[in-house]
Design an enzyme around this catalytic site. Sequence first.
Site, short mmCIF file in Angstrom:
data_model
loop_
_atom_site.label_atom_id
_atom_site.label_comp_id
_atom_site.label_asym_id
_atom_site.label_seq_id
_atom_site.Cartn_x
_atom_site.Cartn_y
_atom_site.Cartn_z
N ASP A 100 0.82 -1.20 0.00
CA ASP A 100 0.00 0.00 0.00
C ASP A 100 0.86 1.26 0.00
O ASP A 100 1.83 1.38 0.76
CB ASP A 100 -0.90 -0.01 1.24
N GLU A 151 1.22 -0.01 -4.95
CA GLU A 151 0.46 1.22 -5.14
C GLU A 151 1.46 2.35 -4.95
O GLU A 151 2.09 2.45 -3.90
CB GLU A 151 -0.67 1.36 -4.13
#
Length: 619
Positions: free
Chosen positions: A267, A303
């Site tokens: 993330d 990401e």
Amino acid sequence: MLTRSHDMPFGAQIAEQGVRFRLWAPGCDRVALCVTAGQDERAFSMDSCGGGWFELITSHASAGTRYRFEVNGGLRVPDPASRFNPDDVHGASEVIDPADFDWRDAAWRGRPWEEAVVYELHVGTFSPEGTFTGVLERLDYLVELGVTAIELMPVADFPGARNWGYDGVLPYAPDSRYGRPDDLKALIRAAQARGLMVLLDVVYNHFGPEGNYLHVYAKEFFTERHHTPWGAAINFDGPGSRDVREFFIHNALYWLHEYHLDGLRLDAVHAIVDGSEPHILTELAERVHASIGGKRRVHLILENDANAARYLGRGSSAAPYVTPYLAPRAAPHVTQYAAQWNDDIHHALHVLTTGETDGYYTDYADEPIRHLGRCLAEGFAYQGEVSAYRGHAKRGETSAHLPPQAFVSFLQCHDQVGNRAFGERIAHIAPAAAVRAAAAVYLLAPGIPMLFMGEEFAAKSPFQFFCDFSGELRAAVTQGRRREFARFARFADPAMQAAIPDPNEMQTFLASKLDWSLLKDAQAEWLAHYRNLLKLRRDVIVPRLRGMSGRSARFEVFAPESLRVQWQLGDGSTLRLLANFSGERIHADIPAGQTVFASSTEAGQGMLDPWSVVWTLET
């Protein structure tokens, strides 16, 4: 019996003499292990091993034993590497013996990345039960849909009863609200038995704001030299950072080996600050790939709002892969990360389908169709260009040299739905024809497609931001959520701000659960559309992707909001897209080749209806 376990240098590990406990607490002179037996709790002094490490091997513990560490003369804290915390993040940890679970899946070697069709889901809202078992019971539905990989939003133990998962504070412990460790393993085993890969979202850029005790006894985990949106950054490059780096690298290894996952999605890595060499992202990827070797396929996904293409490089393949469809052909192999979530393609599709141009959509408002074309042909829309939304700073790196499979395309995801004030899905804010056209583009393009749970049947439930904090933090998060939208004209009125759902209220969480009873009538038509597209992808597109390289595509904007794209696929065939994202009929030369999909009723007469898509293949 087939068992799997990861040998960790910290936490609780089953040993011949009982259990070995290790804790890194450089801020402490003494540490004690507190073991619970029934109503009694006994404390054992741990040995100092130097470098801030404390260790104890004891026969007074075994699988199932509850334990905590006593630090700073009295505070009792859970194990930061706890494998399970049955009573939430403030409670005692439990000793888990991973050898108790029988995997029975020696034949599973994973799947090639180009076969991935990812389905992102939140365990707590995907099923009425909100558990790992609730997901397991719907695996057959996902297989029938055409999905080949499920991606679980973070499951690491978070405070309270409900959370998106990005506020986790015990990164090795599956949250007890979803089930025990064996329940997660059973889900993974059942998915892989059906040919489904399982990916897990992990958070290495911060810890959640409640339940993180590392500040008390291991301040070296953090650094004030770098800052993130969550405060002091994780210390990946300062004094003591070696032990911090090992904590997160072993977390990745733990999930991939002990839970036999097929991959991890890291993330918001743009919020990881590391000025050292090698960068933590590079070292983590190298360690993962070295530990797996050639035993099976494992995929790492990023990401990264910075659009840093450097982590997505490919190398020459040592040996060709034999597909079940075609003759062997060589393909570049992944050296670090297989792919990155491509926010650019989402933003371009969102502007085209909804007309919204505020916030970060500002950067795509001028020519959304050109941005879409560049994403489809070259990866990122922003490859070093100036971003007005980011204060006119340059954003991104050149990506045209990468194959399309280095990018994950999507029309919805947890962020893009849940970060809206009311969590509306795109089917609620855009014309149905526009959404179906967008789906026909991203699901058949050579990039890796990702659906967000419920998208395939235009779920009516929103996906709102929810959490369950306590004390002053609870009120602060509620107010902060409403202030976040105050800069939008729509929410300038305090009454409108007050209407934004309270993240801490149970109803906000319950409203976000998928309502499977609505899977009929109009929703069934949506589902049929998605199933058809995914069947075409499986049968026609995927068999030809292996061996694709970068610079294999070109695009042309030939009319306002209308696009042509052409790719050379791995087998030498040519895939062509013709798309009209306007509300007007246009003249268009239909691409050469066999028609794979056409939504335009007059495609054969050289006309393209509004919101129409045509795909052709020339072999």
